[in-house]
Design a protein around this motif. Structure first.
Motif, PDB file in Angstrom:
ATOM      1  N   UNK A   1       0.849  -1.187   0.000  1.00  0.00           N
ATOM      2  CA  UNK A   1       0.000   0.000   0.000  1.00  0.00           C
ATOM      3  C   UNK A   1       0.887   1.241   0.000  1.00  0.00           C
ATOM      4  N   UNK A   2       0.627   2.135  -0.951  1.00  0.00           N
ATOM      5  CA  UNK A   2       1.443   3.332  -1.103  1.00  0.00           C
ATOM      6  C   UNK A   2       0.528   4.545  -1.293  1.00  0.00           C
TER       7      UNK A   2
ATOM      8  N   UNK B   1       6.196   8.056   2.692  1.00  0.00           N
ATOM      9  CA  UNK B   1       7.271   9.009   2.929  1.00  0.00           C
ATOM     10  C   UNK B   1       7.013   9.665   4.293  1.00  0.00           C
ATOM     11  N   UNK B   2       7.863  10.593   4.687  1.00  0.00           N
ATOM     12  CA  UNK B   2       7.780  11.130   6.050  1.00  0.00           C
ATOM     13  C   UNK B   2       6.441  11.809   6.311  1.00  0.00           C
ATOM     14  N   UNK B   3       5.911  12.530   5.334  1.00  0.00           N
ATOM     15  CA  UNK B   3       4.631  13.194   5.532  1.00  0.00           C
ATOM     16  C   UNK B   3       3.498  12.210   5.729  1.00  0.00           C
ATOM     17  N   UNK B   4       3.488  11.151   4.923  1.00  0.00           N
ATOM     18  CA  UNK B   4       2.455  10.128   5.066  1.00  0.00           C
ATOM     19  C   UNK B   4       2.610   9.369   6.375  1.00  0.00           C
TER      20      UNK B   4
ATOM     21  N   UNK C   1       2.707  -4.708  10.179  1.00  0.00           N
ATOM     22  CA  UNK C   1       3.099  -4.763   8.771  1.00  0.00           C
ATOM     23  C   UNK C   1       4.589  -4.506   8.628  1.00  0.00           C
ATOM     24  N   UNK C   2       5.094  -4.782   7.439  1.00  0.00           N
ATOM     25  CA  UNK C   2       6.437  -4.338   7.073  1.00  0.00           C
ATOM     26  C   UNK C   2       6.314  -2.925   6.534  1.00  0.00           C
ATOM     27  N   UNK C   3       7.128  -2.017   7.039  1.00  0.00           N
ATOM     28  CA  UNK C   3       7.043  -0.604   6.663  1.00  0.00           C
ATOM     29  C   UNK C   3       8.341  -0.185   6.006  1.00  0.00           C
ATOM     30  N   UNK C   4       8.231   0.361   4.802  1.00  0.00           N
ATOM     31  CA  UNK C   4       9.360   0.963   4.105  1.00  0.00           C
ATOM     32  C   UNK C   4       9.171   2.473   4.205  1.00  0.00           C
ATOM     33  N   UNK C   5       9.975   3.106   5.053  1.00  0.00           N
ATOM     34  CA  UNK C   5       9.889   4.548   5.253  1.00  0.00           C
ATOM     35  C   UNK C   5      10.869   5.229   4.310  1.00  0.00           C
ATOM     36  N   UNK C   6      10.331   5.894   3.294  1.00  0.00           N
ATOM     37  CA  UNK C   6      11.165   6.531   2.281  1.00  0.00           C
ATOM     38  C   UNK C   6      11.775   7.820   2.827  1.00  0.00           C
ATOM     39  N   UNK C   7      12.907   8.212   2.238  1.00  0.00           N
ATOM     40  CA  UNK C   7      13.518   9.465   2.657  1.00  0.00           C
ATOM     41  C   UNK C   7      15.014   9.458   2.433  1.00  0.00           C
TER      42      UNK C   7
END
Length: 472
Positions: A321-322, A346-349, A378-384
């Motif tokens: 989910x993105x 991403x950080x804002x989301x 869940x597995x979380x991919x935090x972009x940045x």
């Protein structure tokens, strides 16, 4: 694979080694590695002007004993004492080797070729003390090479947080093990080039943080065999795009087609745009439940208010989910899913999901990604600036590839498609997210070459990144 350990773990391992060694032997090992790195950063050691910023702790002792070794090779070494007390034996050894204590720190810093930051150690909390701030600024302004001992003073070793002023090093020499703060922003930005010195620590098998390298990713990537067909290789479903954002669908499909799955099913209103760019895509008007069998779903890029999130979450396959798909997520519903879920905010989301400010997430990235993984199961991919991957259990993974040029519209859509394709090919969620982030960042490097890059360029560069990883 690079692994990083918390301060308490490193301290326990150091205590075990020190119990078996003569007094001071472990510090001498660290100082030897530090001196070797410093010597390599100088054009020549003989005649070089070296300044040691010495605090009260063991880092100050490491700096002093490294200074002893440099002084014996002909360097002019001056110590600036910034703590309430200096390591007595180390200071005596430096004076015995011809070093000196500087009466005027600013005078010696103005002429320095190399400055060693030994102000605070891995147990330091908060920023620099006020009396150290002008000295550190003078060191930075001098143009000398600035080397941090174990980690830059003023950063948090365990979390990567930076509160107040901190040393910005050109290089950091760390001992025994990487510390999480050296790999995670914002502290990573302060560390410069990293050098790990082996001092003989026996560390536990489960680190706090790990960073994959080429060989680790190569072992994860799916490779077809003789009896493979498009269905055995995995089919990924993409629910993305809208009348306003058809390009998001195209970019997500682009990433998915280059991600290792055998086929891509697209569901949504941007089918014409997708087929115009990728005629091999299997297009369906929807809803997702009627589009055909898939091994994983990706939903959210450019979705707007288009329905489908609930339909996809109700499926029995892994789901990524993105973007717009993240807005209406219910933690209990995600935790109750029979199959894994990957979230890629991403950080804002992430801030919206946590009910906090974006700045809060960016300043404590490690804590934020762990909190999200636990809250949603869940597995979380935090972009940045440093992309982190966390599952409810196990080490957090930090992605070492990438470039600031990735901060461009649509690059996250490519990442979502790529990662979803790896999920469909059978990778575990944490592995799919980690390998996807790694390939995505590497592709951006290939595409940009230190010049502006568009998201479509990143997608086009993915096969080259794949080959790069596979070839070692």
């Amino acid at each position: 694979m690079r692994t990083a350990y918390r301060v308490e773990t490193v301290r326990a391992a150091e205590a075990e080694v020190m119990a078996k060694l003569p007094d001071g032997a472990l510090m001498q090992r660290a100082a030897a590695g530090l001196a070797t790195t410093c010597a390599g950063l100088l054009r020549r050691v003989y005649g070089a002007r070296v300044v040691l910023l010495v605090g009260s702790g063991d880092n100050g002792g490491d700096a002093l004993y490294a200074g002893v070794r440099l002084a014996r090779r002909g360097a002019g070494v001056s110590a600036v004492l910034l703590g309430s007390r200096a390591h007595e034996a180390g200071l005596a050894a430096l004076l015995g080797a011809g070093g000196r204590v500087a009466d005027d720190p600013y005078g010696v810093l103005a002429r320095a070729d190399l400055v060693v930051d030994g102000i605070t150690g891995i147990g330091g909390r908060g920023g620099l003390r006020p009396e150290a701030v002008p000295v550190v600024r003078a060191a930075r302004d001098s143009g000398a090479v600035l080397v941090a001992v174990d980690l830059p003073s003023g950063v948090d070793a365990d979390t990567g947080e930076v509160h107040g002023e901190a040393v910005r090093a050109d290089a950091t020499v760390t001992f025994g093990a990487y510390k999480p703060g050296l790999l995670i922003d914002p502290a990573r930005e302060y560390a410069g080039a990293l050098r790990l010195v082996d001092i003989g620590l026996a560390l536990p098998p489960a680190p706090e943080v790990e960073a994959l390298q080429h060989a680790d990713v190569a072992r994860l990537l799916p490779v077809p065999v003789g009896e493979s067909d498009k269905y055995r290789r995995g089919v990924v479903g993409i629910v993305a795009g809208s009348a306003r954002y058809p390009g998001a669908a195209v970019l997500a499909v682009s990433g998915a087609l280059r991600g290792g799955a055998g086929a891509v099913r697209y569901v949504g209103p941007a089918g014409d745009a997708v087929l115009a760019r990728h005629p091999e895509t299997l297009v369906h008007a929807g809803p997702p439940a009627k589009a055909g069998r898939v091994q994983a779903w990706v939903i959210g890029p450019g979705l707007g208010d288009t329905p489908g999130v609930d339909d996809v979450l109700a499926s029995d396959v892994p789901v990524l989910v993105d973007a717009d798909g993240l807005r209406s997520l219910d933690p209990p519903a995600v935790r109750a899913r029979p199959a894994p879920t990957v979230l890629t905010p991403h950080a804002g989301e992430a801030a919206a999901l946590l009910g906090t400010a974006r700045e809060d997430v960016e300043s404590r990235r490690l804590e934020a990604v762990r909190e999200l993984a636990g809250r949603y199961g869940a597995t979380v991919l935090l972009k940045g600036s440093t992309t982190l991957v966390a599952s409810p259990t196990g080490p957090v993974r930090v992605n070492p590839t990438g470039t600031p040029w990735l901060a461009t519209a649509g690059s996250g859509d490519v990442l979502s498609g790529l990662t979803g394709s790896l999920l469909a090919a059978g990778l575990a969620p944490r592995d799919a997210a980690s390998a996807g982030a790694y390939l995505h960042g590497l592709a951006a490097r290939h595409a940009s070459r230190d010049a502006p890059v568009a998201a479509c360029d990143v997608a086009e560069a993915l096969p080259g990144a794949w080959r790069d990883v596979r070839s070692g």
